[in-house]
Design an enzyme around this catalytic site. Structure first.
Site, PDB file in Angstrom:
ATOM      1  N   ARG A  52       2.046  19.084  14.966  1.00  0.00           N
ATOM      2  CA  ARG A  52       0.920  19.906  14.548  1.00  0.00           C
ATOM      3  C   ARG A  52       0.991  21.258  15.250  1.00  0.00           C
ATOM      4  O   ARG A  52       1.300  21.316  16.458  1.00  0.00           O
ATOM      5  CB  ARG A  52      -0.405  19.224  14.896  1.00  0.00           C
ATOM      6  CG  ARG A  52      -0.724  18.049  13.977  1.00  0.00           C
ATOM      7  CD  ARG A  52      -1.044  18.561  12.578  1.00  0.00           C
ATOM      8  NE  ARG A  52      -1.401  17.532  11.640  1.00  0.00           N
ATOM      9  CZ  ARG A  52      -0.561  17.045  10.698  1.00  0.00           C
ATOM     10  NH1 ARG A  52       0.677  17.474  10.608  1.00  0.00           N
ATOM     11  NH2 ARG A  52      -0.985  16.162   9.827  1.00  0.00           N
ATOM     12  N   HIS A 111       6.831  23.349   7.178  1.00  0.00           N
ATOM     13  CA  HIS A 111       6.204  22.013   7.214  1.00  0.00           C
ATOM     14  C   HIS A 111       6.947  21.045   6.280  1.00  0.00           C
ATOM     15  O   HIS A 111       6.330  20.418   5.396  1.00  0.00           O
ATOM     16  CB  HIS A 111       4.712  22.100   6.843  1.00  0.00           C
ATOM     17  CG  HIS A 111       3.899  20.950   7.392  1.00  0.00           C
ATOM     18  ND1 HIS A 111       2.694  21.096   8.020  1.00  0.00           N
ATOM     19  CD2 HIS A 111       4.145  19.616   7.397  1.00  0.00           C
ATOM     20  CE1 HIS A 111       2.215  19.915   8.379  1.00  0.00           C
ATOM     21  NE2 HIS A 111       3.090  18.995   8.011  1.00  0.00           N
TER      22      HIS A 111
END
Ligand code: OXD
Length: 309
Positions: free
Chosen positions: A221, A273
């Site tokens: 994250r 991502h």
């Protein structure tokens, strides 16, 4: 059972789930104006969608991280919430991390820069057995990654909030455990969930405790990292600073802003991502099992909203 799906690839999810649960009715959700459902199967549903769905008996989060869902102010707190466990993402993320580790351990970062200046210079290889790796977060995915790196021959140190035991991995926990781990690793991998306790866990202090020339890989994250401290530890230009380089897949705001200094830093690799896309097959089995169990009122493994994962 009536199931509403909210996802970029909602049609694909509907098709794979329909083949597993032929008796259920599946609708694809827009942001609002949807039929009332018993269950929501979603990735980052908007507030309006959660507000209008007042008959939900359960939610399945189409990802391993539940931070976005838990931050949604309209999330009902009194129904089971199930997340995807390692549905094949562990292997994909392990490959991503292994690529990153070899990038630094075999000096591909340096050779890439040398190529830009047509420089022919070979570096001595640091033996894998001397290349300690720290994996922060030993959940389903973190432990998969830690084991894959051990199988590659690297000494792996894992860290979790509460004590864990994983064969072949030196496990650390708590604040002291984190300090102990940082001093021994040449590459730090961050795979913690985004919770108040983990936000900016990689900060000026933690980076200073890494041996000089360490590298960072973040497929977890973006919020785990204090970006200003990261840039400071890297230093400017091609000259390696306290931190040699970073491979980053997750950012506090995505997509990464076009003017972010991370894009153009010569020792940062940015990926969009993509480290652990959810493989549909195994994930669909997990979603179908969860829907089936919840519709029959059977126990399911739910997330702990207070812990944040
Ligand atoms: C996830 C993700 O949490 O893709 O699954 O980030």
């Amino acid at each position: 059972m009536r199931v509403l799906i909210y996802h970029r690839d909602a049609d694909q999810w509907r098709d794979v789930l329909r083949s597993r649960l032929p008796e259920a009715t599946f609708d694809i959700a827009g942001d609002s104006g949807n039929p009332p459902a018993d269950f929501l199967v979603a990735w980052k549903p908007p507030v309006s969608l959660l507000e209008e769905q007042t008959t939900l008996k359960g939610i399945v989060n189409l990802g391993a991280g539940v931070d976005a869902l838990l931050q949604n102010p309209a999330l009902p707190r009194d129904i089971p919430i199930v997340k995807l466990r390692d549905a094949g993402m562990g292997e994909l993320i392990a490959d991503y991390v292994r690529y990153g580790v070899f990038h630094f351990q075999r000096d591909f970062d340096r050779y890439r820069r040398q190529q830009a200046s047509h420089e022919w210079r070979e570096f001595d290889v640091v033996d894998k057995r001397d290349w300690g790796i720290g994996v922060l977060g030993l959940g389903a995915i973190g432990s998969h990654v830690a084991k894959a790196l051990t199988a590659d021959g690297f000494p792996v140190h894992g860290w979790s909030r509460t004590p864990k035991r994983i064969e072949g991995i030196t496990c650390h926990d708590g604040d002291d455990g984190l300090d102990g781990l940082l001093g021994q690793v040449r590459t730090l991998v961050t795979l913690l969930p985004d919770t108040p306790a983990t936000r900016q866990i990689v900060n000026r202090d933690t980076l200073a405790k890494l041996p000089p020339g360490a590298s960072l890989i973040n497929p977890g994250r973006g919020t785990l990292i204090d970006e200003a401290a990261l840039l400071e530890a890297l230093g400017k230009g091609t000259e390696e600073g306290q931190l040699r380089g970073a491979l980053l897949d997750a950012f506090p705001a995505e997509p990464l802003a076009a003017d972010s200094p991370l894009w153009s830093h010569p020792r940062i690799l940015v990926t969009p991502h993509m480290a652990g896309p959810t493989p549909l097959g195994a994930a669909a089995d997990q979603v179908a099992d969860a829907l089936n169990a919840m519709s029959k009122g059977e126990a399911v493994e739910t997330i702990d909203p207070d812990a944040g994962y």
